[in-house]
Design a protein around this motif. Structure first.
Motif, mmCIF file in Angstrom:
data_model
loop_
_atom_site.group_PDB
_atom_site.id
_atom_site.type_symbol
_atom_site.label_atom_id
_atom_site.label_comp_id
_atom_site.label_asym_id
_atom_site.label_seq_id
_atom_site.Cartn_x
_atom_site.Cartn_y
_atom_site.Cartn_z
ATOM 1 N N VAL A 101 -11.109 66.294 -39.861
ATOM 2 C CA VAL A 101 -10.561 67.193 -40.879
ATOM 3 C C VAL A 101 -10.745 68.645 -40.477
ATOM 4 O O VAL A 101 -9.798 69.448 -40.510
ATOM 5 N N VAL A 104 -4.528 69.544 -45.139
ATOM 6 C CA VAL A 104 -4.934 68.155 -44.920
ATOM 7 C C VAL A 104 -4.850 67.371 -46.220
ATOM 8 O O VAL A 104 -4.969 67.934 -47.309
ATOM 9 N N CYS A 122 -8.638 69.686 -37.538
ATOM 10 C CA CYS A 122 -7.249 69.883 -37.942
ATOM 11 C C CYS A 122 -7.070 71.226 -38.630
ATOM 12 O O CYS A 122 -6.126 71.969 -38.327
ATOM 13 N N THR A 166 -15.133 63.631 -41.156
ATOM 14 C CA THR A 166 -14.963 65.035 -41.515
ATOM 15 C C THR A 166 -14.708 65.928 -40.305
ATOM 16 O O THR A 166 -14.081 66.989 -40.431
ATOM 17 N N PHE A 177 -7.345 60.344 -41.739
ATOM 18 C CA PHE A 177 -8.648 60.806 -41.244
ATOM 19 C C PHE A 177 -9.706 59.726 -41.464
ATOM 20 O O PHE A 177 -9.696 59.025 -42.473
ATOM 21 N N ILE A 229 -5.989 71.595 -49.481
ATOM 22 C CA ILE A 229 -6.553 70.255 -49.365
ATOM 23 C C ILE A 229 -5.978 69.390 -50.478
ATOM 24 O O ILE A 229 -5.980 69.785 -51.645
ATOM 25 N N ILE A 241 -6.881 64.017 -47.668
ATOM 26 C CA ILE A 241 -8.055 63.228 -47.300
ATOM 27 C C ILE A 241 -8.341 62.151 -48.351
ATOM 28 O O ILE A 241 -8.132 62.367 -49.541
#
Length: 220
Positions: A173, A184, A176, A170, A167, A3, A186
């Protein structure tokens, strides 16, 4: 799976990289413009905010391959563990191929279709970044696009990874991340939403109230 934070907010990078398992920071020209600082001053601040850990991504702004390559080489010299974001156009693919030969790590950005993703991967990018919400809004199904790209990479370009971007909630997210070989990036507000829930707060408060009722304090 990793992330990343999609931001140039130095204070939030410090806060969230301390709280969450953040693997680095991504930026784009719009994010950088909002910061009021160009990349040569912003990138070292991001590196410091990350505690000298993780990857940092920054994007070229030129449209022709030659200028993209020149920009990428300069950007790559500013901080370590840097990935250059290149838009996946005809000129972008040309630049990606050249940068691969230079040993410069790249991400193919502004991806709306599976064909962009697989061509960029075969050209030599380490990451491809489909724009999930923008695909949903403009051209189709963002998560379906991620699924198709992920499937193509598994068969034809296993060294390349999907890095989902753009995005708005959530659920996008998590959908994905449910695909294989995906990470990802974010925005700050989504990062907080990932770990905040009024039901959790209510449950914790109830636990504390019950404990205090039984033992007159929060001590064990």
């Amino acid at each position: 799976m990793t992330i990343y934070l999609d931001t140039s907010d130095i204070e939030q990078i410090k806060i969230l990289s301390d709280l969450l398992p953040i693997s680095g920071v991504t930026t784009n020209p719009t994010i950088v413009a909002r910061s009021g600082e160009k990349l040569n001053t912003l990138l070292p601040k991001i590196r410091d905010a990350l505690g000298n850990n993780g990857l940092i991504f920054g994007q070229v702004i030129s449209n022709d391959a030659g200028s993209m390559i020149e920009e990428a080489i300069k950007l790559n010299q500013i901080v370590d563990n840097f990935v250059v974001k290149i838009p996946v156009t005809l000129q972008g693919i040309k630049a990606i191929k050249s940068l691969k030969n230079e040993g410069i790590k790249t991400l193919g950005t502004a991806i709306y279709t599976p064909q962009q993703g697989i061509v960029a991967a075969l050209a030599g990018v380490s990451f491809v970044a489909p724009y999930i919400n923008r695909i949903d809004t403009l051209t189709g199904n963002g998560i379906e696009t991620v699924s198709t790209i992920s499937h193509l990479l598994a068969h034809h370009a296993q060294s390349c990874q999907v890095l989902g971007a753009s995005f708005k909630n959530t659920k996008q997210v998590i959908d994905c991340l449910s695909m294989s070989n995906t990470s990802v990036t974010i925005p700050v507000e989504i990062a907080y939403q990932m770990m905040t829930n009024p039901c959790v707060d209510e449950a914790i408060n109830q636990f504390q109230c019950d404990w205090i009722t039984a033992f007159n304090s929060l001590e064990h």
